[in-house]
Motif scaffolding. Structure first.
Motif, PDB file in Angstrom:
ATOM      1  N   GLU A 204      21.460  66.507  15.105  1.00 20.71           N
ATOM      2  CA  GLU A 204      20.582  67.309  15.964  1.00 20.71           C
ATOM      3  C   GLU A 204      21.312  67.901  17.168  1.00 20.71           C
ATOM      4  N   HIS A 205      22.501  67.374  17.483  1.00 20.37           N
ATOM      5  CA  HIS A 205      23.178  67.775  18.716  1.00 20.37           C
ATOM      6  C   HIS A 205      24.613  68.183  18.418  1.00 20.37           C
ATOM      7  N   THR A 206      24.991  69.345  18.915  1.00 18.74           N
ATOM      8  CA  THR A 206      26.383  69.759  18.807  1.00 18.74           C
ATOM      9  C   THR A 206      27.220  68.997  19.832  1.00 18.74           C
ATOM     10  N   LEU A 207      28.528  68.979  19.591  1.00 19.14           N
ATOM     11  CA  LEU A 207      29.407  68.342  20.564  1.00 19.14           C
ATOM     12  C   LEU A 207      29.396  69.111  21.881  1.00 19.14           C
ATOM     13  N   SER A 208      29.218  70.427  21.805  1.00 21.57           N
ATOM     14  CA  SER A 208      29.121  71.221  23.035  1.00 21.57           C
ATOM     15  C   SER A 208      27.944  70.762  23.881  1.00 21.57           C
ATOM     16  N   GLU A 209      26.818  70.459  23.243  1.00 23.01           N
ATOM     17  CA  GLU A 209      25.654  69.958  23.974  1.00 23.01           C
ATOM     18  C   GLU A 209      25.936  68.582  24.569  1.00 23.01           C
ATOM     19  N   LEU A 210      26.509  67.701  23.762  1.00 30.19           N
ATOM     20  CA  LEU A 210      26.711  66.328  24.210  1.00 30.19           C
ATOM     21  C   LEU A 210      27.740  66.229  25.330  1.00 30.19           C
ATOM     22  N   ARG A 211      28.651  67.190  25.402  1.00 35.77           N
ATOM     23  CA  ARG A 211      29.618  67.173  26.506  1.00 35.77           C
ATOM     24  C   ARG A 211      28.962  67.414  27.858  1.00 35.77           C
ATOM     25  N   GLN A 212      27.743  67.910  27.861  1.00 38.79           N
ATOM     26  CA  GLN A 212      27.024  68.110  29.113  1.00 38.79           C
ATOM     27  C   GLN A 212      26.327  66.831  29.577  1.00 38.79           C
ATOM     28  N   TRP A 213      26.258  65.830  28.713  1.00 38.10           N
ATOM     29  CA  TRP A 213      25.608  64.574  29.074  1.00 38.10           C
ATOM     30  C   TRP A 213      26.523  63.770  30.001  1.00 38.10           C
ATOM     31  N   PRO A 214      25.958  63.034  30.939  1.00 38.28           N
ATOM     32  CA  PRO A 214      26.774  62.112  31.745  1.00 38.28           C
ATOM     33  C   PRO A 214      27.348  60.996  30.871  1.00 38.28           C
ATOM     34  N   ASP A 215      28.447  60.420  31.302  1.00 35.15           N
ATOM     35  CA  ASP A 215      29.060  59.318  30.560  1.00 35.15           C
ATOM     36  C   ASP A 215      28.071  58.184  30.331  1.00 35.15           C
ATOM     37  N   TYR A 216      27.299  57.885  31.368  1.00 35.98           N
ATOM     38  CA  TYR A 216      26.313  56.803  31.263  1.00 35.98           C
ATOM     39  C   TYR A 216      25.332  57.077  30.128  1.00 35.98           C
ATOM     40  N   ALA A 217      24.822  58.295  30.045  1.00 28.73           N
ATOM     41  CA  ALA A 217      23.816  58.616  29.031  1.00 28.73           C
ATOM     42  C   ALA A 217      24.392  58.543  27.623  1.00 28.73           C
ATOM     43  N   LEU A 218      25.648  58.924  27.459  1.00 31.67           N
ATOM     44  CA  LEU A 218      26.266  58.880  26.134  1.00 31.67           C
ATOM     45  C   LEU A 218      26.307  57.455  25.601  1.00 31.67           C
ATOM     46  N   GLU A 219      26.841  56.539  26.394  1.00 28.83           N
ATOM     47  CA  GLU A 219      26.959  55.157  25.923  1.00 28.83           C
ATOM     48  C   GLU A 219      25.609  54.458  25.896  1.00 28.83           C
ATOM     49  N   GLN A 220      24.744  54.798  26.829  1.00 29.34           N
ATOM     50  CA  GLN A 220      23.453  54.129  26.905  1.00 29.34           C
ATOM     51  C   GLN A 220      22.560  54.491  25.724  1.00 29.34           C
ATOM     52  N   HIS A 221      22.901  55.570  25.012  1.00 36.41           N
ATOM     53  CA  HIS A 221      22.073  55.977  23.876  1.00 36.41           C
ATOM     54  C   HIS A 221      22.115  54.965  22.740  1.00 36.41           C
ATOM     55  N   GLY A 222      23.162  54.153  22.680  1.00 31.46           N
ATOM     56  CA  GLY A 222      23.143  53.087  21.685  1.00 31.46           C
ATOM     57  C   GLY A 222      24.374  53.020  20.802  1.00 31.46           C
ATOM     58  N   ARG A 223      24.359  52.053  19.895  1.00 27.74           N
ATOM     59  CA  ARG A 223      25.499  51.744  19.038  1.00 27.74           C
ATOM     60  C   ARG A 223      25.637  52.749  17.900  1.00 27.74           C
ATOM     61  N   LEU A 224      26.879  53.077  17.596  1.00 27.89           N
ATOM     62  CA  LEU A 224      27.190  53.882  16.421  1.00 27.89           C
ATOM     63  C   LEU A 224      26.948  53.064  15.162  1.00 27.89           C
ATOM     64  N   THR A 225      26.429  53.700  14.118  1.00 27.59           N
ATOM     65  CA  THR A 225      25.998  52.944  12.937  1.00 27.59           C
ATOM     66  C   THR A 225      26.688  53.336  11.637  1.00 27.59           C
TER      67      THR A 225
ATOM     68  N   ASP B 280      28.405  48.040  38.984  1.00 24.08           N
ATOM     69  CA  ASP B 280      27.568  48.446  37.851  1.00 24.08           C
ATOM     70  C   ASP B 280      28.412  49.183  36.810  1.00 24.08           C
ATOM     71  N   GLN B 281      29.666  48.739  36.664  1.00 25.81           N
ATOM     72  CA  GLN B 281      30.517  49.331  35.644  1.00 25.81           C
ATOM     73  C   GLN B 281      31.601  48.335  35.248  1.00 25.81           C
ATOM     74  N   PHE B 282      32.216  48.610  34.098  1.00 28.88           N
ATOM     75  CA  PHE B 282      33.427  47.900  33.696  1.00 28.88           C
ATOM     76  C   PHE B 282      34.385  48.934  33.130  1.00 28.88           C
ATOM     77  N   ASN B 283      35.523  49.104  33.773  1.00 25.16           N
ATOM     78  CA  ASN B 283      36.463  50.157  33.402  1.00 25.16           C
ATOM     79  C   ASN B 283      35.730  51.495  33.329  1.00 25.16           C
ATOM     80  N   THR B 284      35.799  52.207  32.205  1.00 19.86           N
ATOM     81  CA  THR B 284      35.135  53.513  32.130  1.00 19.86           C
ATOM     82  C   THR B 284      33.670  53.411  31.737  1.00 19.86           C
ATOM     83  N   THR B 285      33.187  52.213  31.403  1.00 18.57           N
ATOM     84  CA  THR B 285      31.792  52.046  31.004  1.00 18.57           C
ATOM     85  C   THR B 285      30.911  51.925  32.238  1.00 18.57           C
ATOM     86  N   ILE B 286      29.949  52.830  32.358  1.00 17.32           N
ATOM     87  CA  ILE B 286      29.033  52.848  33.495  1.00 17.32           C
ATOM     88  C   ILE B 286      27.706  52.241  33.047  1.00 17.32           C
TER      89      ILE B 286
END
Length: 767
Positions: free
Chosen positions: A93-114, A660-666
């Motif tokens: 549903e989302h292009t990489l161009s779209e996802l690059r606009q997301w904050p780092d926090y939102a990318l990881e917070q969206h959940g585990r890769l399956t 509220d972070q560890f290394n690059t993980t926010i």
């Protein structure tokens, strides 16, 4: 117009730990929808029959507390055991161009890769693929590339078993390009300690905290980066042991602590004072402060001996065990106090006070972090700590020694089993004899070298074993455009991050098991191992069910890539290793027998087993057979951007992490201990500097690197926060400020990015 969130700043008056930590843990468990799985997992965290924390590398005791996890460790567990998932349907549903606009926090917070994924350039999307197809096509790509044009990066989270396989894969492929996260943090330690005392790691164990008379802390924020250490510090303070701290900011974890596992402390105003002296050294002033301590000791020794008293300097130890003292002492004596005070930002009296405490105690430990290593003279900083310890014989006896606090959970261990760009640091002959291939002789690329290779086009392929490389490295605004010129990018990870979103010609995203998940091979739960900051090796195993049947263990992924790439070699049973990890440990023991003999038995013991540290036994594995006093060449910690050569409108910026972070993980937008909530877009400044530069608290400013003007390095706008920090200094968050750090601004010899002292200018945001 982009709207930036307003910072909420309320100075935090409470101790570290306590109810603040408890509430923060509950908040993330609820947010990650991990209440069903995480609580039972937390009971097994850092336990002999449980799993090693996903977060920091602090030591795990053989007799653990009832709850052997800290606030950040609990956040890491909730983050990994989240119920949220990033599925192929979402990515369709989302292009990489779209996802690059997301904050780092939102990318990881969206959940585990399956599912395993392949990038599809035509649609700019990830599409689901099969594991067999991924292995086959990646293998074909690797075969088509020159081995030395490919980088095998490791983040520090993988087990000893996976790390050993990974470096073997790279070397059998034909390259020593094995950069890792230690290149960005404690490589200064590895270089400095090896030269000074003959080992690349610290000499302190957990037991030494029970015997020490005094602790010195330099450039390490224990409250946010290794909170479980606060248990040892609290025990030390209950014995009335002094703790002397040198740090530019007053960090709450080094001031006061309330133990969340103590009902008495949780239900009363009681807290433990951690630091008995707190010296706010100027950014870039650590070398000068350390020389000041040494100078004060020498002057005290002169005074005492003139009066017929006992020597303060341990001359017997120095004569028997060291070289280079006279040259070192001569240099220190030649430094003027005015020069030391100006560079360190500390007074003669303050340094003399700290030195007096050192002189009064016989068993002293020096604890430090990246505040010392991430400077142009980071190696020199580490060696100055060793010099101070050697002056009073404080290495090689209980309660004394040097203690680097490592970051990621197995960053030290992966180096122990061969993740290094330097083939001289691995037992090449044993590898060749056992596995039947020639180890490449040429030195490989460290992290800075790899970045330079990406910029100039020498690096064509990149494999990432965990991590968020493009966020962790310096000079981001130059690196990201160059990254797109790669021909191959393979990322092994658990969650989506920025490095996964910059497209290259051929790109795969391979989801792996988290450390907390049960790793079943042939229906048998496997055991893995890691090495902590104190050189202790522990066995552990996951306890939660995998997030998806389509994710694979890191060992399986590495083996699958190796088998698809390499010519068949009967001496390396990749498939057999994947099915039974004890076979990998047998191979590790054969290549590193001094460290890992009887590994299968010893790693299961409560508390694990320690690798042999010769310096802790006063055996010096240096060319001369003695510990080395190494004379510093300069008082300036960052002599490539010497502050005196810069104008008065330039501040020295250090990057830092929130709690509220560890290394690059926010994990969120709060930094409770520093009183910040709602944003990370802030810069901490002294009130005098705010006024002097014609600025106001709450205004938003752009930060621009004040050197190499032909290359524009800029971040912001960031909101100004008035804070208790030395004049002329500023601080802001990592990795947001990484674009400000020039790639060439790194530690001499170790090439650790000098992120703790970057000259910047501030300009008001245009309205």
């Amino acid at each position: 117009m982009l709207i930036h969130p307003k910072a909420h700043f309320h100075p935090y008056s409470h101790a570290s730990g306590g109810w603040g930590s408890a509430k923060s843990v509950m908040k993330i468990l609820w947010r990650e929808q991990a209440l069903a799985k995480a609580p039972s997992a937390l009971l097994k965290q850092n336990k002999p029959d449980g799993f090693a924390c996903v977060s920091c590398a602090w030591a795990k005791p053989g007799h653990p507390h009832a709850l052997e996890f800290c606030e950040n460790g609990a956040k890491a567990t909730a983050w990994e055991l989240t119920s949220m998932k990033t599925t192929p349907a979402f990515l369709a549903e989302h292009t990489l161009s779209e996802l690059r606009q997301w904050p780092d926090y939102a990318l990881e917070q969206h959940g585990r890769l399956t599912h395993p994924l392949r990038y599809e350039p035509a649609s700019d999307r990830y599409r689901e693929t099969s594991w067999d197809e991924a292995y086959r096509e990646i293998g074909a790509q690797l075969k088509a590339l020159e081995p030395d044009s490919v980088v095998f990066y490791a983040s520090g989270r993988a087990s000893l078993e996976t790390s050993f396989m990974y470096q073997l894969f790279a070397r059998a492929y034909g390259t020593n390009n094995l950069p890792d996260s230690s290149n960005m943090c404690h490589e200064s330690t590895s270089v400095g300690l090896q030269e000074s005392i003959g080992v690349p790691v610290g000499t302190v164990t957990l037991d030494d905290f029970n015997h020490t008379d005094c602790l010195f802390f330099f450039g390490q924020n224990v409250g946010s980066n290794a909170p479980r250490m606060l248990h040892q510090l609290q025990d030390v303070r209950k014995r009335n042991v002094p703790i002397i701290t040198f740090n530019p900011l007053r960090e709450r974890g080094l001031e006061r602590f309330v133990n969340p596992q103590s009902p008495t402390e949780m239900l009363t105003p009681k807290s433990t004072i951690i630091s008995t002296q707190y010296h706010q050294v100027a950014i870039g002033g650590d070398t000068a402060a350390l020389i000041g301590l040494a100078k004060a000791l020498l002057e005290m020794d002169d005074h005492t001996q003139r009066k017929g008293g006992a020597a303060i300097i341990d001359y017997d130890f120095i004569d028997q065990h060291t070289e280079g003292f006279e040259a070192f002492a001569s240099m220190v004596r030649g430094c003027h106090w005015q020069q030391i005070e100006r560079q360190s930002g500390l007074t003669h009296g303050a340094l003399e006070s700290a030195a007096t405490v050192y002189a009064r105690n016989r068993r002293v430990m020096m604890v430090y972090g990246m505040g010392l290593t991430q400077h142009r003279q980071g190696v020199q900083n580490v060696q100055m700590l060793v010099n101070l310890l050697l002056m009073r014989g404080n290495i090689g006896k209980p309660g004394a020694g040097i203690c680097p606090v490592r970051g990621h959970s197995n960053v030290q261990g992966q180096r122990t089993v061969g993740i290094t760009e330097n083939p001289k640091k691995v037992p090449s002959e044993l590898i060749e004899q056992r596995f039947g291939f020639s180890v490449p002789k040429q030195r490989g690329l460290c992290t800075v070298d790899a970045c330079e290779g990406i910029l100039d086009g020498r690096v064509r392929g990149f494999i990432g074993l965990g991590g968020n490389f493009l966020r962790a490295i310096p000079d981001t605004s130059r690196m990201e455009p160059a990254w797109r010129n790669l021909e191959l990018n393979v990322q092994i990870g658990t969650k989506l991050n920025r490095t996964h979103l910059l497209p290259v010609k051929n790109m795969w995203l391979l989801p792996c098991l988290g450390r907390i998940e049960i790793d079943r091979q042939n229906d048998v739960a496997q055991t893995c191992s890691t090495e902590d900051s104190t050189g202790c090796i522990h066995g552990w195993r996951g306890s939660a069910e995998p997030v998806s049947p389509h994710v694979r263990a890191e060992t399986s992924i590495v083996a699958g890539l190796a088998m698809a790439t390499l010519t068949f070699n009967p001496s390396i049973d990749w498939q057999g290793w994947c099915e039974d990890y004890s076979q990998i440990r047998t191979a590790i023991s054969a290549i590193y027998p001094e460290i890992f003999h009887d590994m299968e038995i010893r790693m299961a013991e409560p508390g694990g087993f320690h690798r042999p540290i010769a310096a802790a036994q006063r055996k010096w594995l240096t060319p001369s057979g003695k510990a080395q006093f190494i004379t510093p060449g300069t008082l300036s910690e960052d002599d490539d951007v010497y502050p005196c050569a810069l104008s008065r409108d330039v501040l020295q910026l250090m990057t830092l992490r929130s709690n509220d972070q560890f290394n690059t993980t926010i994990y969120g937008y709060d930094d409770r201990f520093r009183g910040i909530s709602g944003t990370r877009e802030v810069i901490f400044m002294h009130r005098n500097d705010i006024t002097r530069l014609g600025l106001k608290v709450g205004e938003r400013v752009l930060l621009t690197t004040a050197i190499e003007p032909e290359v524009k390095r800029q971040v912001g706008p960031f909101e100004i926060i008035a804070y208790d920090i030395p004049e002329g200094c500023a601080a802001a968050y990592y990795p947001e400020c990484n674009p400000l750090v020039p790639l060439w601004h790194h530690a001499k010899r170790s090439k650790v990015p000098a992120s703790k002292s970057v000259p910047v200018r501030l300009t008001l945001e245009e309205r």
